[in-house]
Design an enzyme around this catalytic site. Structure first.
Site, PDB file in Angstrom:
ATOM      1  N   ASP A 198      12.634  46.708   6.456  1.00 45.24           N
ATOM      2  CA  ASP A 198      12.788  47.151   7.845  1.00 45.24           C
ATOM      3  C   ASP A 198      11.405  47.345   8.459  1.00 45.24           C
ATOM      4  O   ASP A 198      11.103  48.390   9.027  1.00 45.24           O
ATOM      5  CB  ASP A 198      13.592  48.459   7.895  1.00 45.24           C
ATOM      6  CG  ASP A 198      13.995  48.849   9.315  1.00 45.24           C
ATOM      7  OD1 ASP A 198      14.205  47.948  10.143  1.00 45.24           O
ATOM      8  OD2 ASP A 198      14.102  50.064   9.593  1.00 45.24           O
ATOM      9  N   ASP A 215       8.412  54.409   4.934  1.00 44.05           N
ATOM     10  CA  ASP A 215       9.873  54.263   4.960  1.00 44.05           C
ATOM     11  C   ASP A 215      10.384  52.999   4.278  1.00 44.05           C
ATOM     12  O   ASP A 215      10.667  51.989   4.919  1.00 44.05           O
ATOM     13  CB  ASP A 215      10.389  54.313   6.390  1.00 44.05           C
ATOM     14  CG  ASP A 215      11.921  54.477   6.433  1.00 44.05           C
ATOM     15  OD1 ASP A 215      12.510  54.739   5.368  1.00 44.05           O
ATOM     16  OD2 ASP A 215      12.494  54.346   7.525  1.00 44.05           O
TER      17      ASP A 215
END
Length: 325
Positions: A198, A215
């Site tokens: 992502d 992340d």
């Protein structure tokens, strides 16, 4: 109690007690960070270290999937890829407290990555190449693999949800199915590797030492271009220049299969469907109606129909290519 509502019991006292249970004692208050899927807070401890505490959404990932994410982060850290890896305390990186699973990360300070800054883009290309160099060196056994089938899965979630207005359902279903068919018709099967998964600009911070990645929650296997295409913006000429800059730096560390350029627009279409399905799945979480109120408005769904139709046309166009030399 559903997983969505389970976060209602994650009170500030519970968060503080959880953090203190692993021997870290916050000195400042908890600053919530921009995360809807999990609950993420920044704080400074009594030893002046800055941390980010991440509380995982219940029932989204198994312990094995989370630990595989952590293991990948440690591999990247060993290879000096600038990514925030979990803090290890007494040999553990995943902790549990009153039914919640959480991890601690060092807080990375930095400013927003500038997509239109070619010097920054070149540096990001170097580090994505290094990230993929590590990604190719092993395999995920627990994390999912990106595939064209995910487009139809997302569409089926939306068609079965109560969120698409009935007055628009026929048009929405037709546009959605056309997009799924377009994605499946041009999907190129190439080698897969372990990805960030992502890597949009919001997950890149610009530090005094260059880019820092955060992340890995959506780490998965898939084609390399998944970690590259979200760096491209603007008209075709701008995106072609960005792509040349990015890949020129990337290929100093990792080879790139140019057949994957044909996946850029299908991946964009997949992300459109997946994003809508994600909000629909999470609607019972009180945070979602609060932050996505337009999801319940007819105008939003009318716009999505138009956007899906436009994306079908975009997929039919020749894929983005490298600058001719």
């Amino acid at each position: 109690m559903s997983p969505a509502f389970h976060f209602q019991t994650l009170t500030p006292d519970t968060i503080l007690d959880a953090i203190e249970s692993v021997g870290i004692y916050p000195e400042t208050g908890l600053t919530p960070l921009n995360s809807f899927e999990n609950r993420v807070y920044q704080f400074r401890c009594d030893r002046a270290n800055r941390y980010v505490a991440k509380f995982y959404r219940p029932e989204r990932w198994t312990d094995e999937q989370i630990l595989e994410e952590h293991a990948f982060a440690f591999e990247l850290g060993d290879a000096e890829v600038p990514l925030a890896a979990p803090v290890v305390i007494e040999g553990q990186s995943l902790f549990q407290f009153e039914g919640f699973r959480f991890a601690l990360f060092p807080s990375i300070g930095g400013r927003q990555f500038e997509m239109d800054n070619l010097d920054q883009l070149e540096a990001v290309g170097h580090f994505i190449g290094r990230l993929h160099q590590v990604g190719k060196a092993g395999r995920f056994s627990e994390r999912e693999t990106l595939s064209s089938a995910m487009a139809n899965e997302a569409l089926q979630v939306l068609l079965a949800s109560p969120h698409v207005p009935q007055s628009l359902m026929v048009d929405f279903a037709a546009a959605g199915q056309a997009l799924v068919s377009a994605i499946e018709s041009v999907w190129v099967k190439t080698d897969t590797l372990r990805l960030h998964g992502d890597l949009h600009p919001g997950n890149i911070l610009w530090t005094p030492d260059g880019p820092g990645f955060v992340d890995l929650d959506d780490a998965r296997s898939g084609p390399a271009v998944q970690d590259l295409w979200m760096m491209l913006a603007g008209d075709d000429n701008e995106r072609r220049l960005q792509l040349d800059t990015l890949l020129g730096a990337y290929e100093e560390f990792c080879d790139f299969d140019t057949r994957e350029l044909a996946l850029i627009e299908p991946l964009r279409g997949l992300r459109m469907l997946s994003h809508m399905a994600w909000i629909s799945r999470r609607w019972d979480d009180p945070a979602f109606p609060m932050y996505f109120p337009w999801f319940a408005e007819d105008a939003y769904w009318q716009r999505q129909i138009r956007d899906m139709q436009a994306q079908v046309a975009q997929i039919a166009e020749p894929p983005l290519s490298l600058q001719p030399f």
